[in-house]
Design a protein around this motif. Structure first.
Motif, PDB file in Angstrom:
ATOM      1  N   UNK A  75       0.079   2.155  -4.169  1.00  0.00           N
ATOM      2  CA  UNK A  75      -0.351   3.394  -3.521  1.00  0.00           C
ATOM      3  C   UNK A  75       0.262   3.506  -2.128  1.00  0.00           C
ATOM      4  N   UNK A  76       0.673   4.704  -1.709  1.00  0.00           N
ATOM      5  CA  UNK A  76       1.255   4.860  -0.379  1.00  0.00           C
ATOM      6  C   UNK A  76       0.197   4.762   0.719  1.00  0.00           C
ATOM      7  N   UNK A  77       0.639   4.420   1.920  1.00  0.00           N
ATOM      8  CA  UNK A  77      -0.246   4.406   3.081  1.00  0.00           C
ATOM      9  C   UNK A  77      -0.319   5.822   3.639  1.00  0.00           C
ATOM     10  N   UNK A  78      -1.512   6.412   3.753  1.00  0.00           N
ATOM     11  CA  UNK A  78      -1.617   7.794   4.230  1.00  0.00           C
ATOM     12  C   UNK A  78      -1.121   7.932   5.668  1.00  0.00           C
ATOM     13  N   UNK A 112      -4.322   2.391   6.879  1.00  0.00           N
ATOM     14  CA  UNK A 112      -4.405   3.801   7.236  1.00  0.00           C
ATOM     15  C   UNK A 112      -5.788   4.293   6.867  1.00  0.00           C
ATOM     16  N   UNK A 113      -6.051   4.358   5.577  1.00  0.00           N
ATOM     17  CA  UNK A 113      -7.389   4.576   5.035  1.00  0.00           C
ATOM     18  C   UNK A 113      -7.656   3.493   4.001  1.00  0.00           C
ATOM     19  N   UNK A 135      -0.216   8.717  -7.632  1.00  0.00           N
ATOM     20  CA  UNK A 135      -1.013   8.254  -6.495  1.00  0.00           C
ATOM     21  C   UNK A 135      -2.499   8.138  -6.846  1.00  0.00           C
ATOM     22  N   UNK A 136      -2.794   8.153  -8.148  1.00  0.00           N
ATOM     23  CA  UNK A 136      -4.152   7.932  -8.643  1.00  0.00           C
ATOM     24  C   UNK A 136      -4.080   6.991  -9.840  1.00  0.00           C
ATOM     25  N   UNK A 139       2.025  -8.187  -5.543  1.00  0.00           N
ATOM     26  CA  UNK A 139       3.170  -7.482  -4.976  1.00  0.00           C
ATOM     27  C   UNK A 139       3.137  -7.445  -3.453  1.00  0.00           C
ATOM     28  N   UNK A 140       1.957  -7.503  -2.877  1.00  0.00           N
ATOM     29  CA  UNK A 140       1.849  -7.405  -1.423  1.00  0.00           C
ATOM     30  C   UNK A 140       0.582  -8.061  -0.934  1.00  0.00           C
ATOM     31  N   UNK A 141       0.227  -7.751   0.307  1.00  0.00           N
ATOM     32  CA  UNK A 141      -0.979  -8.345   0.902  1.00  0.00           C
ATOM     33  C   UNK A 141      -2.161  -7.384   0.919  1.00  0.00           C
ATOM     34  N   UNK A 142      -1.888  -6.082   0.906  1.00  0.00           N
ATOM     35  CA  UNK A 142      -2.981  -5.112   0.979  1.00  0.00           C
ATOM     36  C   UNK A 142      -3.327  -4.598  -0.417  1.00  0.00           C
ATOM     37  N   UNK A 143      -4.510  -4.023  -0.534  1.00  0.00           N
ATOM     38  CA  UNK A 143      -4.915  -3.432  -1.810  1.00  0.00           C
ATOM     39  C   UNK A 143      -3.986  -2.291  -2.196  1.00  0.00           C
ATOM     40  N   UNK A 144      -3.592  -1.478  -1.226  1.00  0.00           N
ATOM     41  CA  UNK A 144      -2.662  -0.385  -1.510  1.00  0.00           C
ATOM     42  C   UNK A 144      -1.333  -0.894  -2.058  1.00  0.00           C
ATOM     43  N   UNK A 145      -0.806  -1.924  -1.442  1.00  0.00           N
ATOM     44  CA  UNK A 145       0.478  -2.470  -1.895  1.00  0.00           C
ATOM     45  C   UNK A 145       0.382  -2.972  -3.326  1.00  0.00           C
TER      46      UNK A 145
END
Length: 444
Positions: A431-434, A213-214, A267-268, A421-427
């Motif tokens: 952090x949620x996907x905007x 997303x971002x 979320x921070x 936990x996941x494949x993306x940095x957010x995961x």
């Protein structure tokens, strides 16, 4: 559920310590050795670190040649080129690049980070900085650095433009309908048409919406303006507190500001820098640090302190107390942290320069894997941080010791992941996907 640490690796692109390249067993060419940096990135991924965090400057450091000639920072890779290469040899490690909002244009920044996010399959992060080095201005057609308050005002607008450009296309905009010859749905495209006080950008961005997303937005300022910018925009803060009490105050302040404006504090993630030196005993670790610091030339310490304070300290009485420091256009948070430290510890100018000349006055965790883990756990559990941005004393040895000795101790205590936990940095950061601000309820 037990809180877990998030760990970034602060790479400049290697170590922050002025003498890291001189330490016995270190790679003196590591800043500009792609094969070596690839190895470091793979080690970080083996240690399940969240991200490779790359600092950057748009000019050589503003210090006298007697000090500059001793600095390995004078040559290093451009961040997006390097991180794109690292994306090809890693799978889960986040890739955070620094990009200035003062000496860049939003369209360039939005496009580069969107590209990195697609290339890495969702692992990009943007360290949003306003530029503290006044010499950067001279590389972009200016004689003087942009004033501090103006830099932050532009940064806030810059953030709005970049994130707006990332939302140019809806996630489902690209039809790729071969039979009917329609590549994308025009109703799922938004033209930004931004016209503000500092920036004017039409858009749209000519790249699909990023995988995340971002890309994750990172911020490092600790001044009043920096804290407010972080509360409004950041998802990771690279903190500068070098003691527990300051860490707790900063944590409570920024998270409190988030609540006040309606943002979820979870979320921070606040990650203060931590310079880690590992030894078999605490005294052995301290001896390593003393050896490393002994390799810092006095000229480097004086120059580093001058940069941090925004004032030439070579003219001061080096064996006297730090005199009053006037306000300057340099980083306000770094300046104040050192002024407070000198007063609290009753340090002479020379002592302060020696301290800053090594690890730049950051938090130091020096000891055994157990004592280091004890301190990290205390910071986490007393709400002084959500993790750390780790700085290594030299490479590869200092990095290997953290990954092979400290990380397993943290994992044994249940404080750090054993698998991503996941494949993306957010995961991985939790952090949620905007949501797309323009297409949440359908076409713009």
């Amino acid at each position: 559920m037990t809180r877990k640490l998030r760990l970034g690796a602060f790479m400049r692109p290697i170590s922050i310590h002025t003498a890291a390249w001189r330490y016995p067993g270190a790679n003196p060419a590591a800043n500009f050795d792609l094969e070596a940096i690839v190895g470091y990135a793979r080690t970080l991924e083996r240690g399940r670190f969240d991200a490779f965090f790359m600092a950057d400057h748009l000019a050589v450091l503003n210090m006298p040649m007697e000090a500059l000639k001793r600095s390995a920072t004078v040559t290093s890779f451009e961040p997006f080129t390097l991180l794109s290469a690292l994306a090809m040899v890693t799978e889960r490690l986040g890739l955070i690049a620094t990009a200035s909002t003062t000496y860049n244009e939003p369209f360039h920044v939005a496009r580069r980070f969107a590209s990195l996010d697609h290339i890495s399959k969702g692992r990009a992060g943007w360290n949003l900085v306003t530029s503290g080095n006044p010499h950067e201005a001279m590389n972009f057609g200016r004689d003087e650095h942009v004033e501090h308050a103006t830099r932050y005002q532009r940064a806030r607008e810059f953030y709005d433009v970049v994130t707006g450009l990332w939302d140019s296309f809806a996630d489902d905009a690209f039809l790729r309908d071969v039979e009917n010859g329609v590549f994308f749905d025009p109703d799922r495209l938004h033209v930004l048409n931004h016209a503000g006080e500092h920036l004017k950008v039409r858009g749209p961005l000519n790249i699909a919406r990023p995988v995340q997303g971002w890309p994750v937005v990172v911020q490092a300022g600790a001044s009043e303006a920096g804290r407010q910018l972080a509360a409004e925009t950041a998802e990771v803060v690279f903190g500068s507190a070098n003691n527990l009490a300051d860490g707790q105050r900063f944590y409570a302040d920024v998270k409190g500001r988030m609540k006040a404006i309606g943002r979820d504090p979870d979320h921070l993630k606040i990650l203060p820098g931590a310079f880690i030196v590992v030894g078999d005993t605490v005294e052995a670790a301290k001896a390593k640090k003393r050896r490393l610091d002994s390799l810092v030339n006095a000229a480097s310490g004086i120059a580093s302190l001058s940069v941090q304070l925004g004032t030439d300290v070579s003219k001061f009485d080096l064996d006297g107390p730090l005199p009053p420091i006037p306000e300057t256009n340099a980083s306000k948070s770094a300046r104040q942290k050192l002024i407070d430290l000198a007063e609290r510890e009753q340090m002479t100018v020379r002592e302060l320069a020696q301290y800053v000349g090594g690890a730049y006055g950051t938090l130091e965790l020096i000891g055994t894997p157990k004592t280091i883990a004890d301190q990290m756990e205390e910071w986490l559990m007393t709400e002084a941080c959500d993790g750390f941005n780790v700085m290594f004393p030299y490479l590869p040895g200092g990095l290997d010791e953290v990954v092979d000795l400290v990380v397993p101790e943290l994992q044994r205590r249940g404080l750090f992941r054993t698998e991503y936990e996941g494949r993306t940095l957010r995961e991985n950061l939790g952090l949620p996907r905007p949501e797309n601000r323009f297409f949440e309820n359908g076409p713009a």
